[in-house]
Write a protein that holds these residues in place. Structure first.
Motif, PDB file in Angstrom:
ATOM      1  N   THR A  21       0.806  -1.044  -0.031  1.00  0.00           N
ATOM      2  CA  THR A  21       0.119  -0.078   0.176  1.00  0.00           C
ATOM      3  C   THR A  21       0.921   1.301   0.011  1.00  0.00           C
ATOM      4  OG1 THR A  21      -0.007   0.038   2.592  1.00  0.00           O
ATOM      5  CG2 THR A  21      -1.993  -1.137   1.144  1.00  0.00           C
ATOM      6  N   GLY A  22       0.355   2.342  -0.674  1.00  0.00           N
ATOM      7  CA  GLY A  22       1.027   3.510  -0.593  1.00  0.00           C
ATOM      8  C   GLY A  22       0.272   4.499  -1.635  1.00  0.00           C
ATOM      9  N   THR A  23       1.060   5.118  -2.107  1.00  0.00           N
ATOM     10  CA  THR A  23       0.662   6.430  -3.124  1.00  0.00           C
ATOM     11  C   THR A  23       1.311   6.409  -4.611  1.00  0.00           C
ATOM     12  OG1 THR A  23       2.199   7.903  -2.198  1.00  0.00           O
ATOM     13  CG2 THR A  23      -0.190   7.872  -1.210  1.00  0.00           C
ATOM     14  N   TYR A  24       0.726   6.763  -5.565  1.00  0.00           N
ATOM     15  CA  TYR A  24       1.312   7.102  -6.911  1.00  0.00           C
ATOM     16  C   TYR A  24       0.886   8.488  -7.171  1.00  0.00           C
ATOM     17  CZ  TYR A  24      -2.481   6.209  -9.759  1.00  0.00           C
ATOM     18  OH  TYR A  24      -3.876   6.132 -10.411  1.00  0.00           O
ATOM     19  N   THR A  25       1.530   9.318  -8.073  1.00  0.00           N
ATOM     20  CA  THR A  25       1.373  10.574  -8.549  1.00  0.00           C
ATOM     21  C   THR A  25       1.189  10.538 -10.092  1.00  0.00           C
ATOM     22  OG1 THR A  25       2.412  11.523  -6.769  1.00  0.00           O
ATOM     23  CG2 THR A  25       1.780  12.884  -8.597  1.00  0.00           C
ATOM     24  N   CYS A  26       0.072  11.211 -10.582  1.00  0.00           N
ATOM     25  CA  CYS A  26      -0.315  11.287 -12.182  1.00  0.00           C
ATOM     26  C   CYS A  26      -0.933  12.397 -12.337  1.00  0.00           C
ATOM     27  CB  CYS A  26      -1.068   9.834 -12.592  1.00  0.00           C
ATOM     28  SG  CYS A  26      -0.406   9.409 -14.139  1.00  0.00           S
ATOM     29  N   GLY A  27      -1.730  12.619 -13.339  1.00  0.00           N
ATOM     30  CA  GLY A  27      -2.254  13.884 -13.816  1.00  0.00           C
ATOM     31  C   GLY A  27      -3.536  14.097 -12.581  1.00  0.00           C
ATOM     32  N   GLN A  28      -4.003  13.350 -11.941  1.00  0.00           N
ATOM     33  CA  GLN A  28      -5.123  13.541 -11.005  1.00  0.00           C
ATOM     34  C   GLN A  28      -4.408  14.180  -9.696  1.00  0.00           C
ATOM     35  OE1 GLN A  28      -4.519  10.545 -12.109  1.00  0.00           O
ATOM     36  NE2 GLN A  28      -4.103   9.052 -10.585  1.00  0.00           N
TER      37      GLN A  28
END
Length: 147
Positions: A45-52
């Motif tokens: 589990t964690g995070t990712y970053t993209c356009g949103q």
């Protein structure tokens, strides 16, 4: 076409896309032997970053044979970015002989409007508790911890 056949086609396309410029220049493609994918198995589990923007991510990985992987990519809103819809899809990938991991989207389970599948390219930490790298379609980071 079943999920396994789509996964094989997606992996072949991703490998060809990654190697095409080098192959045109006469280089050989990266060697894929039988690295151990077992350390990646489980829930992350964690995070990712993209356009949103920054997005919550749960990734459940199942190892296959010869370093191949299958994964379920589940994304969701975070308190800091509540407008992100939830969605999920299947991924397929592999572990390279030098320990890098490549995962590509294969088939939607639940697709929000205007969302695309993204891949993950990264590495395990030395203690095998963190998996991090980049989302190639967004040139942005992801960071996951083992659950």
């Amino acid at each position: 076409m079943n999920r396994l056949a789509r996964a094989a086609a997606a992996l072949a396309a991703a490998a060809l896309a990654a190697c095409s410029p080098a192959l045109r220049q006469g280089a050989t493609p990266p060697e894929r032997t039988e690295p151990d994918a077992t350390p990646l198995a489980g829930r992350w589990t964690g995070t990712y970053t993209c356009g949103q923007g920054e997005t919550g991510l749960t990734l459940t990985i199942t190892p296959g044979v010869m370093g191949q992987l299958e994964a379920r990519f589940e994304f969701r809103a975070l308190p800091s970015n509540p407008s992100v819809p939830s969605g999920e899809y299947w991924m397929a990938g592999w572990v390279t002989t030098d320990g890098h991991v490549a995962l590509v989207g294969v088939e939607w389970i639940r697709q929000p409007p205007n969302y695309i599948m993204v891949g993950l390219w990264g590495r395990l930490s030395a203690d095998r508790r963190r998996f991090s790298g980049i989302v190639p379609e967004c040139a942005a980071p992801f960071s996951l911890v083992r659950q």
